[in-house]
Write an enzyme that holds these catalytic residues in place. Structure first.
Site: not given
Ligand code: APR
Length: 256
Positions: A92-93, A110, A123, A146, A149, A187-188, A215
């Site tokens: 997602q990064n 993303h 375009c 651009c 265009c 990721t959350s 988590p």
């Molecule tokens: N190791 C493991 N987990 C970690 C660490 C680490 N060192 N540091 C932070 N985290 C965890 C946090 O606890 C959190 O649950 O990473 C998670 C980050 O969650 P978000 O900030 O919600 O990011 P993400 O889930 O990637 O967001 C998804 O949302 O805003 C949009 O497009 C954007 O790609 C992004 C998408």
């Protein structure tokens, strides 16, 4: 204490990553107490497709700036461990750090903060950025108009309410279905369709693992996982790598 889960070297490992994997580079996360959206809710509203074109300065500042911080810092131990294990990556990064660490199979759900595209509907102009600081395209080495265009340009990042890149999403679903171990890192699990991949992998027999330093407590999110490792990804992934022999990434062999 139950030993931490580790994938068996013979198992096909697939990784889905989020902001937590790149956080330590300085790009931070989005949610949580010091997350970008938590700190500046106005910025989050600028990330919706219907805020264009007025949101362009904010998009260049946030995503161009993020690409610079990531490029200046480089990949983390977690990124390198994933690359050396040769695991296909779904991310997602938007920072390009998996590729910088040597991962060859990366599906960017993303988009890419290190590239510019045209906002013109038909375009296909695009160009790599020289990430910098500032809220103009020129601050990141791109034209604001651009050259094909004449429409405004923007960072190639998927905004809320926009469709994900089709090729990346279908590759991600195919990887989830084919995984023996589906590891979700940093990721959350609140953003779809990325958050639907772990349940999909599990439905197709994969062991699902969440690696997150803090988590999510939401039972709905946690229900998708066989294992939850509440630890720093930069500890867990190198540990997994050190327990996998013979499955190294041939591409990186010279660097060991
Ligand atoms: N190791 C493991 N987990 C970690 C660490 C680490 N060192 N540091 C932070 N985290 C965890 C946090 O606890 C959190 O649950 O990473 C998670 C980050 O969650 P978000 O900030 O919600 O990011 P993400 O889930 O990637 O967001 C998804 O949302 O805003 C949009 O497009 C954007 O790609 C992004 C998408």
């Amino acid at each position: 204490m139950t030993p931490r889960f580790r994938p068996d070297p013979s198992q096909r490992l697939v990784v889905l990553s989020g902001a937590g994997l790149s956080a330590r580079t300085g790009v931070g996360t989005f949610r949580g107490p010091d997350g970008l959206w938590a700190l500046s809710p106005d910025l989050e509203s600028a990330m919706h497709a219907d805020a264009l074109p007025g949101s362009l300065p904010a998009l260049w500042r946030v995503w161009g700036g993020m690409a610079k911080v990531a490029a200046d810092h480089g990949p983390t131990p977690g990124h390198y461990a994933i690359a050396r294990m040769g695991a296909p990556v779904i991310t997602q990064n938007v920072d390009g750090l998996h590729q910088a660490a040597g991962s060859c199979d990366v599906s960017e759900l993303h988009g890419r903060a290190y590239a510019a595209v045209c906002t013109g509907p038909d375009c296909t102009w695009e160009a790599p950025l020289t990430p910098g600081e500032g809220d103009r395209a020129e601050d990141h080495g791109a034209p604001s108009r651009c050259p094909v265009c004449g429409s405004p340009t923007r960072p190639d990042v998927v905004l809320f309410d926009e469709m994900l890149p089709e090729a990346a999403l279908s590759r991600a679903q195919a990887l989830a279905i084919s995984a023996d171990v589906f590891a979700v890192v940093g990721t959350s699990g609140t953003v779809f369709p990325a958050a639907a991949l772990a349940p999909l992998a599990r439905e197709h027999g994969a062991t699902t693992v969440l690696i997150d330093i803090d988590p999510p407590r939401d039972p709905f999110v946690r229900a998708a996982f066989d294992h939850v490792i509440a630890e720093d990804a930069h500890q867990v992934l190198p540990d997994w790598e050190s327990h996998r022999d013979g499955a190294t990434n041939p591409f990186l062999e010279p660097f060991g």
